[in-house]
Every structure is written in structure tokens, then in C-alpha cells.
Scaffold this motif. Structure first.
Motif, PDB file in Angstrom:
ATOM      1  N   GLY A  79      -2.511 -14.877   6.953  1.00  0.00           N
ATOM      2  CA  GLY A  79      -1.485 -14.863   7.975  1.00  0.00           C
ATOM      3  C   GLY A  79      -1.153 -16.265   8.450  1.00  0.00           C
ATOM      4  O   GLY A  79      -1.733 -17.255   8.006  1.00  0.00           O
ATOM      5  N   GLY A  80      -0.190 -16.351   9.359  1.00  0.00           N
ATOM      6  CA  GLY A  80       0.163 -17.648   9.915  1.00  0.00           C
ATOM      7  C   GLY A  80       1.551 -17.661  10.497  1.00  0.00           C
ATOM      8  O   GLY A  80       2.163 -16.617  10.731  1.00  0.00           O
ATOM      9  N   LEU A  81       2.030 -18.862  10.721  1.00  0.00           N
ATOM     10  CA  LEU A  81       3.342 -19.104  11.310  1.00  0.00           C
ATOM     11  C   LEU A  81       4.292 -19.603  10.223  1.00  0.00           C
ATOM     12  O   LEU A  81       3.992 -20.593   9.555  1.00  0.00           O
ATOM     13  N   VAL A  82       5.407 -18.907  10.067  1.00  0.00           N
ATOM     14  CA  VAL A  82       6.404 -19.292   9.085  1.00  0.00           C
ATOM     15  C   VAL A  82       7.781 -19.200   9.719  1.00  0.00           C
ATOM     16  O   VAL A  82       7.947 -18.631  10.796  1.00  0.00           O
ATOM     17  N   GLN A  83       8.754 -19.745   9.024  1.00  0.00           N
ATOM     18  CA  GLN A  83      10.133 -19.671   9.496  1.00  0.00           C
ATOM     19  C   GLN A  83      10.836 -18.475   8.850  1.00  0.00           C
ATOM     20  O   GLN A  83      10.445 -18.001   7.779  1.00  0.00           O
ATOM     21  N   ALA A  84      11.862 -18.025   9.519  1.00  0.00           N
ATOM     22  CA  ALA A  84      12.655 -16.919   8.976  1.00  0.00           C
ATOM     23  C   ALA A  84      13.164 -17.295   7.586  1.00  0.00           C
ATOM     24  O   ALA A  84      13.623 -18.419   7.360  1.00  0.00           O
ATOM     25  N   GLY A  85      13.051 -16.342   6.683  1.00  0.00           N
ATOM     26  CA  GLY A  85      13.451 -16.576   5.307  1.00  0.00           C
ATOM     27  C   GLY A  85      12.327 -17.006   4.388  1.00  0.00           C
ATOM     28  O   GLY A  85      12.463 -16.963   3.155  1.00  0.00           O
ATOM     29  N   ASP A  86      11.220 -17.425   4.972  1.00  0.00           N
ATOM     30  CA  ASP A  86      10.065 -17.866   4.189  1.00  0.00           C
ATOM     31  C   ASP A  86       9.287 -16.666   3.639  1.00  0.00           C
ATOM     32  O   ASP A  86       9.579 -15.511   3.952  1.00  0.00           O
ATOM     33  N   SER A  87       8.289 -16.997   2.843  1.00  0.00           N
ATOM     34  CA  SER A  87       7.409 -15.983   2.268  1.00  0.00           C
ATOM     35  C   SER A  87       5.983 -16.207   2.725  1.00  0.00           C
ATOM     36  O   SER A  87       5.599 -17.328   3.095  1.00  0.00           O
ATOM     37  N   LEU A  88       5.214 -15.138   2.670  1.00  0.00           N
ATOM     38  CA  LEU A  88       3.811 -15.196   3.041  1.00  0.00           C
ATOM     39  C   LEU A  88       3.084 -14.117   2.250  1.00  0.00           C
ATOM     40  O   LEU A  88       3.656 -13.045   1.992  1.00  0.00           O
ATOM     41  N   ARG A  89       1.847 -14.388   1.888  1.00  0.00           N
ATOM     42  CA  ARG A  89       1.068 -13.413   1.140  1.00  0.00           C
ATOM     43  C   ARG A  89      -0.217 -13.109   1.881  1.00  0.00           C
ATOM     44  O   ARG A  89      -1.036 -14.006   2.110  1.00  0.00           O
ATOM     45  N   LEU A  90      -0.377 -11.868   2.253  1.00  0.00           N
ATOM     46  CA  LEU A  90      -1.610 -11.419   2.897  1.00  0.00           C
ATOM     47  C   LEU A  90      -2.552 -10.837   1.847  1.00  0.00           C
ATOM     48  O   LEU A  90      -2.108 -10.234   0.875  1.00  0.00           O
ATOM     49  N   SER A  91      -3.830 -11.030   2.102  1.00  0.00           N
ATOM     50  CA  SER A  91      -4.864 -10.438   1.254  1.00  0.00           C
ATOM     51  C   SER A  91      -5.807  -9.624   2.110  1.00  0.00           C
ATOM     52  O   SER A  91      -6.005  -9.929   3.294  1.00  0.00           O
ATOM     53  N   CYS A  92      -6.377  -8.625   1.508  1.00  0.00           N
ATOM     54  CA  CYS A  92      -7.372  -7.799   2.199  1.00  0.00           C
ATOM     55  C   CYS A  92      -8.508  -7.547   1.208  1.00  0.00           C
ATOM     56  O   CYS A  92      -8.306  -6.902   0.172  1.00  0.00           O
ATOM     57  N   SER A  93      -9.664  -8.067   1.547  1.00  0.00           N
ATOM     58  CA  SER A  93     -10.839  -7.890   0.698  1.00  0.00           C
ATOM     59  C   SER A  93     -11.701  -6.771   1.250  1.00  0.00           C
ATOM     60  O   SER A  93     -11.944  -6.704   2.459  1.00  0.00           O
ATOM     61  N   ALA A  94     -12.151  -5.914   0.354  1.00  0.00           N
ATOM     62  CA  ALA A  94     -12.935  -4.749   0.756  1.00  0.00           C
ATOM     63  C   ALA A  94     -14.336  -4.798   0.178  1.00  0.00           C
ATOM     64  O   ALA A  94     -14.540  -5.264  -0.954  1.00  0.00           O
ATOM     65  N   SER A  95     -15.289  -4.314   0.963  1.00  0.00           N
ATOM     66  CA  SER A  95     -16.651  -4.183   0.463  1.00  0.00           C
ATOM     67  C   SER A  95     -16.773  -2.869  -0.292  1.00  0.00           C
ATOM     68  O   SER A  95     -15.879  -2.026  -0.233  1.00  0.00           O
ATOM     69  N   GLY A  96     -17.871  -2.672  -0.991  1.00  0.00           N
ATOM     70  CA  GLY A  96     -18.093  -1.401  -1.672  1.00  0.00           C
ATOM     71  C   GLY A  96     -17.851  -1.474  -3.160  1.00  0.00           C
ATOM     72  O   GLY A  96     -17.255  -2.423  -3.667  1.00  0.00           O
ATOM     73  N   ARG A  97     -18.295  -0.426  -3.858  1.00  0.00           N
ATOM     74  CA  ARG A  97     -18.241  -0.423  -5.311  1.00  0.00           C
ATOM     75  C   ARG A  97     -17.228   0.544  -5.888  1.00  0.00           C
ATOM     76  O   ARG A  97     -17.044   0.596  -7.095  1.00  0.00           O
ATOM     77  N   THR A  98     -16.576   1.305  -5.046  1.00  0.00           N
ATOM     78  CA  THR A  98     -15.642   2.324  -5.544  1.00  0.00           C
ATOM     79  C   THR A  98     -14.248   2.076  -4.990  1.00  0.00           C
ATOM     80  O   THR A  98     -13.574   3.003  -4.543  1.00  0.00           O
ATOM     81  N   PHE A  99     -13.834   0.841  -5.023  1.00  0.00           N
ATOM     82  CA  PHE A  99     -12.563   0.461  -4.406  1.00  0.00           C
ATOM     83  C   PHE A  99     -11.398   1.252  -4.968  1.00  0.00           C
ATOM     84  O   PHE A  99     -10.471   1.607  -4.252  1.00  0.00           O
ATOM     85  N   SER A 100     -11.419   1.565  -6.234  1.00  0.00           N
ATOM     86  CA  SER A 100     -10.303   2.287  -6.850  1.00  0.00           C
ATOM     87  C   SER A 100     -10.193   3.727  -6.357  1.00  0.00           C
ATOM     88  O   SER A 100      -9.188   4.394  -6.606  1.00  0.00           O
ATOM     89  N   SER A 101     -11.213   4.213  -5.659  1.00  0.00           N
ATOM     90  CA  SER A 101     -11.168   5.555  -5.080  1.00  0.00           C
ATOM     91  C   SER A 101     -10.483   5.584  -3.724  1.00  0.00           C
ATOM     92  O   SER A 101     -10.291   6.658  -3.149  1.00  0.00           O
ATOM     93  N   TYR A 102     -10.133   4.430  -3.227  1.00  0.00           N
ATOM     94  CA  TYR A 102      -9.529   4.316  -1.904  1.00  0.00           C
ATOM     95  C   TYR A 102      -8.052   3.959  -2.000  1.00  0.00           C
ATOM     96  O   TYR A 102      -7.689   2.968  -2.646  1.00  0.00           O
TER      97      TYR A 102
END
Length: 124
Positions: free
Chosen positions: A9-32
Motif C-alpha cells: 500500500g501507500g500514497l499515489v496520485q490519481a491515474g497511477d498504479s499500485l500492486r497489493l500483495s497478501c501472503s498467507a500461512s498454511g499448506r493448503t492455500f489452493s483450498s482457500y
């Protein structure tokens, strides 16, 4: 139990792009199925986008269709939210969420696990 940690996350100007990531714990991520929700000041939390466990099904809120893209890397237990052409009204705290079923959903009550949230601010 699944723990989720958002980043990017962060501060950007209108028209800009941003990429969020979400890291998950656990071994069966594809089940979620995974989702992104957001909450702007003074407003209720709202659905943004979701993706099924396999990544084959995605749902987008009308307000972000054509601008946001969700994807996931099950080998890395990570889901991404690419946000392009950001608008002032995209300013919010963004939450990553997980539900212990591979089928996706668009309601917050369908999700059992939540990240702490990350701020995205779009300025003019």
C-alpha cells in the motif's frame, strides 16, 4: 488457522498504479478462496474482488472492473491485487480475506480470516 499479511500500500496520485500483495500461512492455500475488501473513512467495508482457490473464477465489483486485477500464486501462498488508473474514491484501507472453501464469494461474512489491512491513498 490462516494468517494473512498485506503489503504494497501507500500514497499515489490519481491515474497511477499500485500492486497489493497478501501472503498467507498454511499448506493448503489452493483450498482457500481469497478476496479483497476495502473500507473508506465513514463508510462500511465493501467487496472489491475475489478469486477461487484454483484461480479460475474471479468476481469484481463494478466500481473496479477494467481497472483492478486479482491473481494468485498458489506455490507462494500469495494473492495479488493490481490496481491501475486509480481514482480518489479508491482511497481506503484494503483488507485481504480468506475462506476455507475453494469456491469464491463476495460477502464479507463468507470469509473467516482477515489481514490487518493496509492503507491506500490516492491524491489529486
Amino acid at each position: 488457522q490462516v494468517q494473512l499479511v498485506e503489503s504494497g500500500g501507500g500514497l499515489v496520485q490519481a491515474g497511477d498504479s499500485l500492486r497489493l500483495s497478501c501472503s498467507a500461512s498454511g499448506r493448503t492455500f489452493s483450498s482457500y478462496a481469497m478476496g479483497w475488501f476495502r473500507q473508506a473513512p465513514g463508510k462500511e467495508r465493501e467487496f472489491v474482488v475475489s478469486i477461487s482457490g484454483s484461480g479460475s473464477t474471479r468476481y469484481y465489483a463494478d466500481s473496479v472492473k477494467g481497472r483492478f486485477t486479482i491473481s494468485r500464486d498458489n506455490a507462494k501462498n500469495t494473492v495479488f491485487l493490481q490496481m491501475n488508473s486509480l481514482k480518489l474514491e479508491d482511497t481506503a484501507v484494503y483488507y485481504c480475506a480468506a475462506r476455507p472453501y475453494p469456491a469464491t464469494a463476495i460477502y464479507s461474512y463468507n470469509y473467516d480470516y482477515w489481514g490487518q489491512g493496509i492503507q491506500v491513498t490516492v491524491s489529486s
